[in-house]
Design an enzyme around this catalytic site. Structure first.
Site, PDB file in Angstrom:
ATOM      1  N   LYS A   8       0.841  -1.207   0.000  1.00 30.86           N
ATOM      2  CA  LYS A   8       0.000   0.000   0.000  1.00 30.86           C
ATOM      3  C   LYS A   8       0.868   1.245   0.000  1.00 30.86           C
ATOM      4  O   LYS A   8       2.067   1.219   0.300  1.00 30.86           O
ATOM      5  CB  LYS A   8      -0.925   0.001   1.222  1.00 30.86           C
ATOM      6  CG  LYS A   8      -0.225  -0.077   2.585  1.00 30.86           C
ATOM      7  CD  LYS A   8       0.281   1.249   3.112  1.00 30.86           C
ATOM      8  CE  LYS A   8       1.042   1.130   4.411  1.00 30.86           C
ATOM      9  NZ  LYS A   8       1.710   2.397   4.805  1.00 30.86           N
ATOM     10  N   ASP A 136      -1.576  -1.787   9.918  1.00 30.48           N
ATOM     11  CA  ASP A 136      -1.735  -1.939   8.471  1.00 30.48           C
ATOM     12  C   ASP A 136      -2.294  -3.297   8.061  1.00 30.48           C
ATOM     13  O   ASP A 136      -2.650  -3.494   6.887  1.00 30.48           O
ATOM     14  CB  ASP A 136      -0.400  -1.725   7.757  1.00 30.48           C
ATOM     15  CG  ASP A 136       0.052  -0.278   7.775  1.00 30.48           C
ATOM     16  OD1 ASP A 136      -0.790   0.602   8.033  1.00 30.48           O
ATOM     17  OD2 ASP A 136       1.250  -0.033   7.539  1.00 30.48           O
TER      18      ASP A 136
END
EC number: 2.7.1.148
Length: 303
Positions: A8, A136
């Protein structure tokens, strides 16, 4: 059982004031990219781990300090399993690059072991375990584009229209996330007179949300921001040259992703992506192309 999960970038990252426990509330606009980690889980008597792929994982720990091992053992404990698993991670996401590669590994491990062991938690049941592993990890499970608040693990999906093209400039060295946060605190103290006072509670800027919802690349370029960028540049000043190079060779905008040192550049087209990669290659900088948003952890095959 092979599962892939995305790396990401943070399109926008706001960091609140340091709290008494040493942590900071954050507000992030995440986007998952088409740069995937793959985890293959095979039946075994004990939990084991090895790394393959274009990113060298030979220096990564193979014990409980690795998120993959912790993910497998956490799922086993939560579901009463006493089975082991042999995990093979095919790494494509840079290590210590601010792109959540370790978190993607953990998310893929949870999905793979849930399927391999038949524990049946599914994505919804795995999310609380993912949150225990790191901020995350839930996003790597979900993918797409999302707002993360709190410690970054309180997620709400942000619908994104269209496709965004990115070029990722990699660094030979890594940056420690705790070190970058500590430098941010020092940076804010040093420049207390010039900087606005950090708020305890932060939110994602409306302009960034509107840009991804409308698929407006130019508007997103204007809205991109990272509160950690100044700290990352203090610790690794050469990143400023990388950002300048990218923005002078066709990028709409460049930003240090998360705690860095990977720099993410938004470009208008696939042609612009190729041209920027070539410019970085001429400068001796390794760069990758990716698109977003990408889906979250997904089973590829079961043998």
């Amino acid at each position: 059982m092979t599962v892939r999960a995305p790396g990401k970038i943070n399109l926008l990252f706001r960091v609140g004031a340091r709290q008494p426990d040493g942590y900071h509330d954050v507000a992030s606009l995440y986007q998952a990219l088409s740069l995937f980690e793959e985890v293959t889980a095979s039946p075994a008597d004990e939990v084991s781990l090895r790394f393959t792929g274009p990113i060298d994982g030979s220096e990564l720990p193979l014990d409980e300090s690795n998120l993959c091992v912790r993910a497998a053992r956490l799922l086993a404990e939560a579901t009463g399993q006493d089975a082991g698993v042999a995990l093979t991670v095919h790494k494509r996401v840079p290590i210590a690059g601010g792109m959540g590669g370790g978190s993607a590994d953990a998310a893929a491990t949870l999905v793979a072991c849930d399927e391999l062991w038949g524990t049946g938690l599914g994505r919804v049941g795995l999310l609380p375990l993912a949150a225990q592993l790191g901020a995350d990890v839930p996003f790597a499970l979900e993918g797409g584009t999302a707002v993360g608040t709190g410690r970054g693990d309180q997620l709400s999906q942000a619908l994104a229209k269209g496709e965004f093209h990115w070029v990722l400039a990699l660094s030979d060295g890594g940056l420690s996330t705790p070190a970058v946060y500590a430098e941010l605190d020092r940076h804010r103290e040093r420049h207390a007179r010039e900087l606005p006072e950090a708020r305890e509670s932060v939110a994602v800027d409306v302009a960034a949300l509107q840009a991804v919802r409308s698929g407006d690349r130019e508007a997103l370029a204007e809205a991109m921001h990272n509160d950690l960028q100044a700290a990352a540049l203090n610790l690794m000043p050469e990143l400023a040259d990388v950002l300048e190079l990218g923005e002078s060779h066709g990028a709409l905008a460049g930003i240090v992703s998360g705690s860095g040192p990977t720099c993410a550049f938004l470009v208008p087209t696939t042609l612009a992506s190729a041209e920027l990669q070539a410019a970085f290659a001429r400068a001796g900088i390794r760069a990758l192309a990716a698109t977003g948003p990408a889906p979250g952890a997904k089973i590829l095959e079961a043998k």
